[in-house]
Write a protein that holds these residues in place. Sequence first.
Motif, PDB file in Angstrom:
ATOM      1  N   GLY A  25     -97.408  54.862  46.939  1.00 25.38           N
ATOM      2  CA  GLY A  25     -98.751  54.547  46.438  1.00 25.38           C
ATOM      3  C   GLY A  25     -98.868  54.655  44.935  1.00 25.38           C
ATOM      4  N   ALA A  79     -97.532  49.796  41.524  1.00 21.70           N
ATOM      5  CA  ALA A  79     -96.975  48.596  42.166  1.00 21.70           C
ATOM      6  C   ALA A  79     -97.389  48.553  43.636  1.00 21.70           C
ATOM      7  N   GLU A 126     -95.703  59.832  50.232  1.00 24.29           N
ATOM      8  CA  GLU A 126     -95.179  61.158  50.622  1.00 24.29           C
ATOM      9  C   GLU A 126     -96.002  62.330  50.079  1.00 24.29           C
ATOM     10  N   HIS A 127     -96.700  62.110  48.948  1.00 25.67           N
ATOM     11  CA  HIS A 127     -97.454  63.229  48.375  1.00 25.67           C
ATOM     12  C   HIS A 127     -98.869  63.305  48.949  1.00 25.67           C
ATOM     13  N   CYS A 139     -95.040  60.109  33.608  1.00 27.13           N
ATOM     14  CA  CYS A 139     -95.336  58.966  32.737  1.00 27.13           C
ATOM     15  C   CYS A 139     -95.920  59.455  31.422  1.00 27.13           C
ATOM     16  N   ALA A 142     -92.169  50.109  47.402  1.00 30.51           N
ATOM     17  CA  ALA A 142     -92.741  50.428  46.077  1.00 30.51           C
ATOM     18  C   ALA A 142     -92.503  51.907  45.839  1.00 30.51           C
ATOM     19  N   GLY A 146     -90.328  53.635  43.992  1.00 31.39           N
ATOM     20  CA  GLY A 146     -89.758  54.191  42.762  1.00 31.39           C
ATOM     21  C   GLY A 146     -88.273  53.957  42.589  1.00 31.39           C
ATOM     22  N   VAL A 153     -90.672  46.239  44.846  1.00 31.06           N
ATOM     23  CA  VAL A 153     -91.552  46.011  43.690  1.00 31.06           C
ATOM     24  C   VAL A 153     -91.550  47.216  42.758  1.00 31.06           C
ATOM     25  N   ASP A 179     -90.691  49.999  40.053  1.00 27.38           N
ATOM     26  CA  ASP A 179     -89.445  50.691  39.710  1.00 27.38           C
ATOM     27  C   ASP A 179     -88.375  50.487  40.788  1.00 27.38           C
ATOM     28  N   VAL A 200     -88.954  46.737  34.843  1.00 25.42           N
ATOM     29  CA  VAL A 200     -89.301  47.626  33.734  1.00 25.42           C
ATOM     30  C   VAL A 200     -88.857  46.966  32.427  1.00 25.42           C
ATOM     31  N   GLY A 235     -93.143  50.429  32.730  1.00 26.12           N
ATOM     32  CA  GLY A 235     -93.009  49.736  34.014  1.00 26.12           C
ATOM     33  C   GLY A 235     -94.321  49.477  34.713  1.00 26.12           C
ATOM     34  N   VAL A 236     -95.426  49.972  34.135  1.00 25.74           N
ATOM     35  CA  VAL A 236     -96.701  49.862  34.855  1.00 25.74           C
ATOM     36  C   VAL A 236     -97.168  48.396  34.925  1.00 25.74           C
TER      37      VAL A 236
HETATM   38  C1  LIG Z   1     -91.262  60.211  31.298  1.00 25.45           C
HETATM   39  C2  LIG Z   1     -91.732  58.820  31.642  1.00 25.45           C
HETATM   40  C3  LIG Z   1     -92.607  58.172  30.786  1.00 25.45           C
HETATM   41  C4  LIG Z   1     -93.062  56.877  31.099  1.00 25.45           C
HETATM   42  N1  LIG Z   1     -93.975  56.290  30.277  1.00 25.45           N
HETATM   43  C5  LIG Z   1     -94.466  55.068  30.578  1.00 25.45           C
HETATM   44  C6  LIG Z   1     -95.471  54.479  29.765  1.00 25.45           C
HETATM   45  O1  LIG Z   1     -95.931  55.062  28.788  1.00 25.45           O
HETATM   46  N2  LIG Z   1     -95.928  53.232  30.116  1.00 25.45           N
HETATM   47  C7  LIG Z   1     -95.442  52.559  31.220  1.00 25.45           C
HETATM   48  O2  LIG Z   1     -95.876  51.417  31.477  1.00 25.45           O
HETATM   49  N3  LIG Z   1     -94.489  53.106  32.000  1.00 25.45           N
HETATM   50  C8  LIG Z   1     -94.006  54.344  31.730  1.00 25.45           C
HETATM   51  N4  LIG Z   1     -93.070  54.926  32.539  1.00 25.45           N
HETATM   52  C9  LIG Z   1     -92.613  54.171  33.718  1.00 25.45           C
HETATM   53  C10 LIG Z   1     -93.677  54.181  34.801  1.00 25.45           C
HETATM   54  O3  LIG Z   1     -94.070  55.511  35.068  1.00 25.45           O
HETATM   55  C11 LIG Z   1     -93.132  53.526  36.063  1.00 25.45           C
HETATM   56  O4  LIG Z   1     -92.558  52.283  35.708  1.00 25.45           O
HETATM   57  C12 LIG Z   1     -94.238  53.288  37.097  1.00 25.45           C
HETATM   58  O5  LIG Z   1     -94.787  54.497  37.552  1.00 25.45           O
HETATM   59  C13 LIG Z   1     -93.659  52.521  38.278  1.00 25.45           C
HETATM   60  O6  LIG Z   1     -94.644  52.366  39.263  1.00 25.45           O
HETATM   61  P1  LIG Z   1     -94.214  52.197  40.791  1.00 25.45           P
HETATM   62  O7  LIG Z   1     -95.487  52.002  41.528  1.00 25.45           O
HETATM   63  O8  LIG Z   1     -93.140  51.196  40.897  1.00 25.45           O
HETATM   64  O9  LIG Z   1     -93.524  53.582  41.198  1.00 25.45           O
HETATM   65  P2  LIG Z   1     -94.049  55.049  41.128  1.00 25.45           P
HETATM   66  O10 LIG Z   1     -95.209  55.185  40.225  1.00 25.45           O
HETATM   67  O11 LIG Z   1     -92.837  55.878  40.864  1.00 25.45           O
HETATM   68  O12 LIG Z   1     -94.559  55.335  42.611  1.00 25.45           O
HETATM   69  C14 LIG Z   1     -93.661  55.451  43.679  1.00 25.45           C
HETATM   70  C15 LIG Z   1     -94.374  56.215  44.793  1.00 25.45           C
HETATM   71  O13 LIG Z   1     -93.562  56.168  45.968  1.00 25.45           O
HETATM   72  C16 LIG Z   1     -93.655  57.411  46.622  1.00 25.45           C
HETATM   73  N5  LIG Z   1     -92.478  57.531  47.488  1.00 25.45           N
HETATM   74  C17 LIG Z   1     -91.168  57.555  47.117  1.00 25.45           C
HETATM   75  N6  LIG Z   1     -90.368  57.615  48.195  1.00 25.45           N
HETATM   76  C18 LIG Z   1     -91.188  57.629  49.283  1.00 25.45           C
HETATM   77  C19 LIG Z   1     -90.939  57.680  50.681  1.00 25.45           C
HETATM   78  N7  LIG Z   1     -89.696  57.720  51.182  1.00 25.45           N
HETATM   79  N8  LIG Z   1     -91.991  57.699  51.532  1.00 25.45           N
HETATM   80  C20 LIG Z   1     -93.270  57.657  51.040  1.00 25.45           C
HETATM   81  N9  LIG Z   1     -93.552  57.600  49.711  1.00 25.45           N
HETATM   82  C21 LIG Z   1     -92.532  57.578  48.848  1.00 25.45           C
HETATM   83  C22 LIG Z   1     -93.705  58.415  45.478  1.00 25.45           C
HETATM   84  O14 LIG Z   1     -94.270  59.643  45.891  1.00 25.45           O
HETATM   85  C23 LIG Z   1     -94.583  57.688  44.462  1.00 25.45           C
HETATM   86  O15 LIG Z   1     -95.940  58.007  44.615  1.00 25.45           O
HETATM   87  C24 LIG Z   1     -92.599  56.211  32.276  1.00 25.45           C
HETATM   88  C25 LIG Z   1     -91.707  56.867  33.123  1.00 25.45           C
HETATM   89  C26 LIG Z   1     -91.274  58.159  32.822  1.00 25.45           C
HETATM   90  C27 LIG Z   1     -90.317  58.844  33.759  1.00 25.45           C
END
Ligand SMILES: Cc1cc2nc3c(=O)[nH]c(=O)nc-3n(C[C@H](O)[C@H](O)[C@H](O)COP(=O)(O)OP(=O)(O)OC[C@H]3O[C@@H](n4cnc5c(N)ncnc54)[C@H](O)[C@@H]3O)c2cc1C
Length: 403
Positions: free
Chosen positions: A10, A13, A32-33, A42, A155, A157, A273, A275, A280, A287-288
């Motif tokens: 959640g 993405a 999961e959380h 982030c 989605a 990560g 989708v 990360d 990214v 990556g947001v």
């Molecule tokens: C230190 C740091 C700084 C950053 N700064 C920026 C920034 O300034 N600007 C920017 O655009 N991007 C930034 N990023 C990158 C950005 O945080 C990510 O690209 C973005 O969060 C990706 O979104 P997502 O939805 O793909 O994944 P995520 O936000 O990682 O969400 C994945 C979700 O999946 C859940 N999950 C994982 N495995 C499971 C499972 N097996 N079952 C159920 N749930 C599960 C997790 O709990 C999580 O909630 C940064 C990253 C880091 C580490």
Amino acid sequence: MEYDVVVVGGGPAGCLAAKYAAEHASTLVVEEHAKIGEPIQCAGLISVRAAAESELPRSKFKRCVCNEVRGAIFHPPSFEPLMIEGQETKAFVIKRDIFDAALAEEAARGGADFLMRSKIVGIKQKRVGSETLNELKVVSNGKELKIKARVLIGADGASGITQRFLGLRPRRLLSCVQVSGIYSGDTDLVELFFGKSVAPGFFAWAIPVDEKVARLGLCIDTAVSTCKPLQLLGTFLERLKKEDKFKSSFDFLTGVIPLGPPKRTAAPLVMLVGDAAAQVKPVTGGGVYYGMKCGKLAGRLAARAVKEEHNRGVSRYDKLWRREIGREIRLGMLLHELRCRMEDKDFDAVFRALADEEFLKTIARRGDMDYQSSALLPAVRRLLVQPQTLALLSKLLMKKHKL
Ligand SMILES: Cc1cc2nc3c(=O)[nH]c(=O)nc-3n(C[C@H](O)[C@H](O)[C@H](O)COP(=O)(O)OP(=O)(O)OC[C@H]3O[C@@H](n4cnc5c(N)ncnc54)[C@H](O)[C@@H]3O)c2cc1C
């Protein structure tokens, strides 16, 4: 339990994918959380375009915003800093937990269900009668569940289970650390610190949250760094302390950023989708925006695919998202590779070659945080016409580099 579309994760993405899928298909997000958006991993810097892409109502988005920035100061290892400063707001500094929670609320308002404190621990594809289904093993609040999904959107990560199920990995991983601390800088400008000695394969940052507080962090490329990020962060904070900019920190986080999408990000009845697909920006690690953009596309295609016999929607996913941002990511990866080969003196030479007032003004006007070729291509062209940096670029391209 059975849904047309199940989204694993959640984050931004996943929430946008769920919102779009739920318009036409029964949709479940498994997270999961216990709380969406926590723990935060982030720095929270997103462009004005990304804010619009989130589709959050204005009042809700405002609640996520801590600060607005107009530009950046680039600190080479020894050469004097360069400033790129726009006239108007280029980016927002946001509270990611509140932002993600607002995206989830919008997805739920649009009809998506959420199953919290529930982790997908197994994925199988099964033939049931004439159709194939994804069968998901979920540990939900301590109990084991089976959920069936016609289409699965991963989605989850950077190193999630859906990626492993498809046998895919990003090309590179950045390892990141960040603190929040008392900092005195310009609240309108982010600061980026370059050098192999500062953050091998990436950079360190100071992102102003308000007049007193900034997020201070760095990433390293795990393929090229021999130092641990925590050790480098200590050195970075010591330096800022000596410069009288930083006093103390009160918050700490770690995370990873995937760079370089795998060759494919979809398989029959599954799409990755955000990360999970390494969607990214390789130069800045943001990556947001790409995650939300590709999440919407995947959600739309998933809803269509559940109604189709041959899932043409899912198979077109790879081609469609790469058409939008593939070139940007390819250019970014090339420049990231070069960055990984640079010594401190090379960073100084590059910044010296770019230190021209007119050039920096043009970049401030034309540069685009999300489509970075708008600034990177003019910068590369400038380096190519100067004999010293032309020689440096050819040396970097030829440099043998163990990865
Ligand atoms: C230190 C740091 C700084 C950053 N700064 C920026 C920034 O300034 N600007 C920017 O655009 N991007 C930034 N990023 C990158 C950005 O945080 C990510 O690209 C973005 O969060 C990706 O979104 P997502 O939805 O793909 O994944 P995520 O936000 O990682 O969400 C994945 C979700 O999946 C859940 N999950 C994982 N495995 C499971 C499972 N097996 N079952 C159920 N749930 C599960 C997790 O709990 C999580 O909630 C940064 C990253 C880091 C580490």
